[in-house]
Scaffold this motif. Structure first.
Motif, mmCIF file in Angstrom:
data_model
loop_
_atom_site.group_PDB
_atom_site.id
_atom_site.type_symbol
_atom_site.label_atom_id
_atom_site.label_comp_id
_atom_site.label_asym_id
_atom_site.label_seq_id
_atom_site.Cartn_x
_atom_site.Cartn_y
_atom_site.Cartn_z
ATOM 1 N N VAL A 109 57.486 8.040 37.733
ATOM 2 C CA VAL A 109 58.011 8.468 39.037
ATOM 3 C C VAL A 109 59.244 7.643 39.399
ATOM 4 O O VAL A 109 60.248 8.177 39.880
ATOM 5 C CB VAL A 109 56.917 8.343 40.124
ATOM 6 C CG1 VAL A 109 57.499 8.532 41.518
ATOM 7 C CG2 VAL A 109 55.807 9.335 39.869
ATOM 8 N N TYR A 110 59.179 6.333 39.153
ATOM 9 C CA TYR A 110 60.317 5.459 39.450
ATOM 10 C C TYR A 110 61.547 5.870 38.640
ATOM 11 O O TYR A 110 62.663 5.906 39.170
ATOM 12 C CB TYR A 110 59.940 4.004 39.150
ATOM 13 C CG TYR A 110 61.090 3.051 39.284
ATOM 14 C CD1 TYR A 110 61.535 2.652 40.534
ATOM 15 C CD2 TYR A 110 61.739 2.551 38.154
ATOM 16 C CE1 TYR A 110 62.600 1.779 40.656
ATOM 17 C CE2 TYR A 110 62.794 1.685 38.273
ATOM 18 C CZ TYR A 110 63.227 1.290 39.528
ATOM 19 O OH TYR A 110 64.284 0.441 39.638
ATOM 20 N N GLU A 150 67.554 10.587 39.894
ATOM 21 C CA GLU A 150 68.105 11.387 40.986
ATOM 22 C C GLU A 150 69.114 10.586 41.804
ATOM 23 O O GLU A 150 70.151 11.117 42.213
ATOM 24 C CB GLU A 150 66.978 11.909 41.881
ATOM 25 C CG GLU A 150 66.217 13.051 41.253
ATOM 26 C CD GLU A 150 65.265 13.707 42.240
ATOM 27 O OE1 GLU A 150 65.575 13.727 43.442
ATOM 28 O OE2 GLU A 150 64.245 14.212 41.782
ATOM 29 N N VAL A 151 68.819 9.316 42.067
ATOM 30 C CA VAL A 151 69.760 8.471 42.806
ATOM 31 C C VAL A 151 71.052 8.315 42.021
ATOM 32 O O VAL A 151 72.158 8.386 42.581
ATOM 33 C CB VAL A 151 69.122 7.104 43.126
ATOM 34 C CG1 VAL A 151 70.155 6.108 43.605
ATOM 35 C CG2 VAL A 151 68.014 7.265 44.157
ATOM 36 N N ASP A 152 70.933 8.115 40.711
ATOM 37 C CA ASP A 152 72.134 8.007 39.876
ATOM 38 C C ASP A 152 72.954 9.288 39.916
ATOM 39 O O ASP A 152 74.194 9.244 39.970
ATOM 40 C CB ASP A 152 71.757 7.667 38.428
ATOM 41 C CG ASP A 152 71.268 6.240 38.279
ATOM 42 O OD1 ASP A 152 71.548 5.423 39.184
ATOM 43 O OD2 ASP A 152 70.616 5.948 37.260
ATOM 44 N N GLU A 153 72.266 10.438 39.899
ATOM 45 C CA GLU A 153 72.990 11.714 39.985
ATOM 46 C C GLU A 153 73.702 11.847 41.325
ATOM 47 O O GLU A 153 74.844 12.320 41.379
ATOM 48 C CB GLU A 153 72.019 12.884 39.777
ATOM 49 C CG GLU A 153 71.538 13.039 38.350
ATOM 50 C CD GLU A 153 70.462 14.109 38.210
ATOM 51 O OE1 GLU A 153 70.139 14.797 39.210
ATOM 52 O OE2 GLU A 153 69.945 14.260 37.090
ATOM 53 N N MET A 154 73.023 11.421 42.413
ATOM 54 C CA MET A 154 73.674 11.471 43.733
ATOM 55 C C MET A 154 74.884 10.564 43.784
ATOM 56 O O MET A 154 75.929 10.926 44.319
ATOM 57 C CB MET A 154 72.678 11.085 44.831
ATOM 58 C CG MET A 154 71.700 12.170 45.182
ATOM 59 S SD MET A 154 70.505 11.699 46.457
ATOM 60 C CE MET A 154 71.504 10.971 47.713
ATOM 61 N N LEU A 160 75.571 15.635 51.444
ATOM 62 C CA LEU A 160 74.736 14.431 51.299
ATOM 63 C C LEU A 160 73.267 14.737 51.524
ATOM 64 O O LEU A 160 72.412 13.901 51.305
ATOM 65 C CB LEU A 160 75.189 13.357 52.291
ATOM 66 C CG LEU A 160 76.552 12.745 52.041
ATOM 67 C CD1 LEU A 160 76.910 11.773 53.142
ATOM 68 C CD2 LEU A 160 76.597 12.044 50.703
ATOM 69 N N ASP A 161 72.969 15.938 51.993
ATOM 70 C CA ASP A 161 71.607 16.405 52.217
ATOM 71 C C ASP A 161 70.899 15.547 53.254
ATOM 72 O O ASP A 161 69.709 15.270 53.133
ATOM 73 C CB ASP A 161 70.825 16.426 50.911
ATOM 74 C CG ASP A 161 69.654 17.378 50.973
ATOM 75 O OD1 ASP A 161 68.697 17.150 50.224
ATOM 76 O OD2 ASP A 161 69.668 18.339 51.771
#
Length: 193
Positions: free
Chosen positions: A134-135, A141-145, A188-189
């Motif tokens: 999960v981490y 996902e954070v890296d993609e953002m 930025l959602d």
């Protein structure tokens, strides 16, 4: 360095233990070694006793070296056969009529305790691996953002803001600013989260 020395010592002891019985003559009831009298401990003769003990030592040395060198969490499962063979080695020096049989029940609680320990550790590892999965997914996902934010969009949004500022006195200034704000927030959602 000391681990390498211990492993080399164990390999030498495995080799020595395997061939030790071949150096002892048959039909000796006992042997005297540096003033210490060693008997057959209930075996037919001393060479049979040394053969039995040396085979147990070989297995103990192999299991010990495997336990010491294994980097995996499941290495504690190796302790169960190590406990049994160590007890059988010790039992060879006792005055018992049968070896490797009912006497093994005495170490059964230790083996059960070790199995329970291995099961607990395996569950801990299972849950930790699930949390790590999960981490890693969240990190991805954070890296993609962050990669998305590093794109040209922030620069384009800044240029759009600058154009709106230059046309400040024009019609629809506030509407254009609100439209840009909604576009950035959607990007930025932040409004959906």
């Amino acid at each position: 360095m000391s681990l390498d020395i211990a492993i080399c010592f164990m390999i030498v002891m495995i080799y020595f233990s395997w061939f030790l019985p071949y150096f002892i003559p048959d039909n000796l009831p006992f042997i005297e070694f540096f003033g210490v009298k060693l008997g057959a401990f209930g075996f037919k003769d001393f060479s049979m006793f040394v053969w039995f003990v040396s085979r147990k030592l070989v297995i103990i040395f192999i299991l010990s070296s495997w336990f010491i060198t294994s980097p995996h969490w499941w290495r504690y499962a190796i302790l169960s056969p190590l406990i049994i063979y160590s007890y059988q080695f010790w039992e060879a020096f006792q005055d018992v009529s049968e070896l490797d049989s009912v006497g093994n029940l005495r170490v059964f609680p230790l083996v059960v305790l070790n199995v329970a320990l291995v099961i607990m550790v395996s569950r801990f590892v299972k849950y930790r691996s699930q949390f790590m999965a999960v981490y890693e997914e969240i990190s991805r996902e954070v890296d993609e953002m962050l990669d998305e934010m590093k794109s040209k969009y922030p620069q384009e949004a800044g240029e759009t803001l600058e154009r709106i500022r230059q046309g400040k006195k024009g019609k629809g200034y506030r509407q254009k600013l609100r439209a840009l704000e909604k576009e950035i927030a959607a990007r930025l959602d932040l409004t959906n989260g």
